[in-house]
Design an enzyme around this catalytic site. Structure first.
Site, short mmCIF file in Angstrom:
data_model
loop_
_atom_site.label_atom_id
_atom_site.label_comp_id
_atom_site.label_asym_id
_atom_site.label_seq_id
_atom_site.Cartn_x
_atom_site.Cartn_y
_atom_site.Cartn_z
N ASP A 160 0.82 -1.21 0.00
CA ASP A 160 0.00 0.00 0.00
C ASP A 160 0.86 1.27 0.00
O ASP A 160 1.98 1.27 0.51
CB ASP A 160 -0.89 -0.02 1.25
CG ASP A 160 -2.06 0.93 1.13
OD1 ASP A 160 -2.35 1.38 0.00
OD2 ASP A 160 -2.69 1.23 2.16
N GLY A 161 0.31 2.32 -0.57
CA GLY A 161 0.95 3.63 -0.48
C GLY A 161 1.62 4.10 -1.76
O GLY A 161 2.29 5.13 -1.77
N ASN A 162 1.40 3.38 -2.86
CA ASN A 162 2.04 3.79 -4.12
C ASN A 162 1.56 5.18 -4.56
O ASN A 162 2.35 6.02 -5.00
CB ASN A 162 1.70 2.80 -5.24
CG ASN A 162 2.29 1.43 -5.00
OD1 ASN A 162 3.03 1.22 -4.04
ND2 ASN A 162 1.97 0.48 -5.86
N GLY A 163 0.24 5.40 -4.43
CA GLY A 163 -0.33 6.68 -4.86
C GLY A 163 0.20 7.82 -4.02
O GLY A 163 0.60 8.87 -4.55
N HIS A 168 3.27 3.22 -8.76
CA HIS A 168 3.19 1.78 -9.01
C HIS A 168 4.48 1.27 -9.68
O HIS A 168 4.96 0.19 -9.38
CB HIS A 168 1.99 1.45 -9.91
CG HIS A 168 0.66 1.81 -9.29
ND1 HIS A 168 0.32 1.48 -8.01
CD2 HIS A 168 -0.42 2.47 -9.80
CE1 HIS A 168 -0.91 1.91 -7.74
NE2 HIS A 168 -1.37 2.53 -8.81
N GLU A 185 -11.62 -5.28 -5.22
CA GLU A 185 -12.13 -3.90 -5.13
C GLU A 185 -11.36 -2.95 -6.06
O GLU A 185 -11.90 -1.94 -6.51
CB GLU A 185 -12.04 -3.38 -3.69
CG GLU A 185 -13.02 -4.03 -2.72
CD GLU A 185 -12.68 -5.48 -2.34
OE1 GLU A 185 -11.48 -5.85 -2.38
OE2 GLU A 185 -13.62 -6.24 -2.02
N TRP A 235 -10.74 -3.22 -9.05
CA TRP A 235 -11.38 -3.09 -10.38
C TRP A 235 -12.24 -1.82 -10.46
O TRP A 235 -12.53 -1.33 -11.54
CB TRP A 235 -12.28 -4.30 -10.68
CG TRP A 235 -11.54 -5.57 -10.98
CD1 TRP A 235 -11.57 -6.72 -10.25
CD2 TRP A 235 -10.68 -5.85 -12.10
NE1 TRP A 235 -10.78 -7.69 -10.83
CE2 TRP A 235 -10.23 -7.17 -11.97
CE3 TRP A 235 -10.24 -5.09 -13.20
CZ2 TRP A 235 -9.36 -7.77 -12.89
CZ3 TRP A 235 -9.39 -5.69 -14.13
CH2 TRP A 235 -8.97 -7.01 -13.96
N ARG A 277 -11.43 1.13 -9.45
CA ARG A 277 -10.64 2.36 -9.61
C ARG A 277 -10.88 2.95 -11.00
O ARG A 277 -11.40 2.25 -11.89
CB ARG A 277 -9.15 2.05 -9.43
CG ARG A 277 -8.81 1.74 -8.00
CD ARG A 277 -7.32 1.73 -7.76
NE ARG A 277 -7.10 1.57 -6.33
CZ ARG A 277 -5.96 1.79 -5.73
NH1 ARG A 277 -4.90 2.19 -6.42
NH2 ARG A 277 -5.84 1.64 -4.43
N LEU A 326 12.00 -20.32 -3.45
CA LEU A 326 10.87 -19.48 -3.02
C LEU A 326 9.63 -19.71 -3.91
O LEU A 326 9.76 -19.77 -5.14
CB LEU A 326 11.29 -18.01 -3.11
CG LEU A 326 10.20 -16.96 -2.91
CD1 LEU A 326 9.75 -16.92 -1.45
CD2 LEU A 326 10.70 -15.57 -3.34
N ARG A 345 2.22 -4.96 6.33
CA ARG A 345 1.42 -3.97 5.59
C ARG A 345 2.16 -2.64 5.62
O ARG A 345 2.58 -2.18 6.67
CB ARG A 345 0.04 -3.80 6.21
CG ARG A 345 -0.72 -2.72 5.45
CD ARG A 345 -2.20 -2.76 5.57
NE ARG A 345 -2.73 -1.76 4.63
CZ ARG A 345 -3.93 -1.76 4.14
NH1 ARG A 345 -4.77 -2.70 4.46
NH2 ARG A 345 -4.33 -0.82 3.30
N ILE A 383 -6.89 -5.17 7.31
CA ILE A 383 -6.60 -6.37 6.52
C ILE A 383 -6.99 -6.15 5.06
O ILE A 383 -6.46 -6.78 4.16
CB ILE A 383 -7.41 -7.60 7.06
CG1 ILE A 383 -7.13 -7.83 8.56
CG2 ILE A 383 -7.15 -8.85 6.25
CD1 ILE A 383 -5.93 -8.65 8.88
C1 FPP Z 1 -1.70 0.01 -3.54
O1 FPP Z 1 -1.28 1.35 -3.44
C2 FPP Z 1 -1.04 -0.67 -4.66
C3 FPP Z 1 -1.67 -1.26 -5.71
C4 FPP Z 1 -3.14 -1.27 -5.88
C5 FPP Z 1 -0.91 -1.89 -6.82
C6 FPP Z 1 0.31 -2.68 -6.45
C7 FPP Z 1 0.99 -3.07 -7.68
C8 FPP Z 1 2.31 -3.03 -7.89
C9 FPP Z 1 3.33 -2.66 -6.88
C10 FPP Z 1 2.79 -3.32 -9.25
C11 FPP Z 1 3.14 -4.61 -9.75
C12 FPP Z 1 3.12 -5.83 -8.94
C13 FPP Z 1 3.80 -6.95 -9.27
C14 FPP Z 1 3.51 -8.18 -8.51
C15 FPP Z 1 4.82 -7.02 -10.33
P1 FPP Z 1 -2.36 2.51 -3.64
O2 FPP Z 1 -2.47 2.81 -5.09
O3 FPP Z 1 -3.62 2.09 -2.97
O4 FPP Z 1 -1.70 3.71 -2.87
P2 FPP Z 1 -2.48 4.87 -2.07
O5 FPP Z 1 -3.24 4.20 -0.96
O6 FPP Z 1 -1.35 5.72 -1.55
O7 FPP Z 1 -3.35 5.58 -3.05
#
Ligand code: FPP
Length: 248
Positions: free
Chosen positions: A2-5, A19, A49, A51, A53, A113, A170, A177
């Protein structure tokens, strides 16, 4: 993961850039787990969920996933990693599904692994598909309803051949969860880190393992019983010995 955005937003970048950097974290974490001798690593990459977005983000994520699987399968194969997937993968775009199935096929004999990608996955989805198949098998007489027990339910879940997780990590400081492995996480230890996923690297994994090592897993028993029987720490202790910079 979590937290990419938020990672991207903090830097004035697009969400997809978050991402993209998240893929680097995946690479580093998978490599570190392989080197440590971790048996199973499950990554919650795309939930049921997710999907919902915005279409553009979903389609960019799918493209990223396709590229990541395409680019990484050879390396995973050479590093003795076995790729698997859990989730409603029939919902994935055909190209992604095919690449995934090819990766699974190519790496299926590896015995290092096991990397499990949770894609179009949610814990409730998993329970629903298991209940559907169990009720069908009860109805056609192949199982007796009196034999429905925890082990049987576990054997109908998409994780049937996998052990329950010892540790759930997490990122991004959320205490939820979020519909992940609802059944399987019953007794898993949790480590929540403030780091956003794109900043997560192997050092953070080592920190989480050290944190895990300090805990006592009682599985509903009292401390004295656990000390007599051992509480499954042995495996993680052996891992700990391999964590670089570990003082223990
Ligand atoms: C949640 O962060 C992250 C995702 C929904 C996507 C995760 C996908 C990857 C890291 C890319 C590829 C994966 C593999 C296995 C190669 P968020 O977008 O909810 O972040 P936010 O809560 O800060 O908006």
């Amino acid at each position: 993961m979590d937290g990419n955005g938020r990672w991207a937003q903090q830097r004035g970048m697009s969400r997809i850039a978050g991402h993209q950097e998240g893929v680097e974290s995946v690479r580093d974490t998978v490599e570190a787990c392989g080197q440590l001798g971790v048996k199973y690593l499950t990554l919650y990459a795309f939930s049921t969920e997710n999907w919902k977005r915005p279409e553009e983000e979903v389609s960019l994520l799918m493209r990223l996933l396709l590229r990541a699987i395409r680019d990484e399968t050879d390396r995973l194969y050479r590093n003795n990693v076995r790729m698997q997937a859990i989730g409603d993968i029939d919902r994935l775009p055909g190209e992604v599904r095919n690449e995934l199935l090819e990766g699974i096929q190519k790496t299926k004999e590896n015995n290092g692994l096991t990397l499990v990608l949770a894609l179009s996955y949610s814990g409730r989805w998993d329970l629903v598909q298991a209940v559907r198949r169990i009720t069908r098998d009860v109805a056609d007489g192949s199982i007796d309803h009196a034999n429905v027990c925890e082990d049987l339910i576990g054997s109908y879940l998409s994780t049937a051949a996998m052990p329950d997780p010892d540790l759930l990590i997490r990122t991004s400081g959320e205490f939820r969860i979020s519909n992940f492995l609802l059944w399987q996480l019953a007794y898993s230890e949790m480590v929540i880190t403030e780091k956003y996923w794109p900043s997560f690297r192997r050092g953070d994994l080592y920190d989480a393992i050290r944190d895990y090592q300090r805990r006592e897993r009682r599985f509903g028993l009292v401390s004295e019983q656990v000390k007599r029987t051992g509480n499954g720490k042995g495996f993680m202790r052996r891992l700990f010995g391999r964590v670089a910079g570990s003082e223990e």
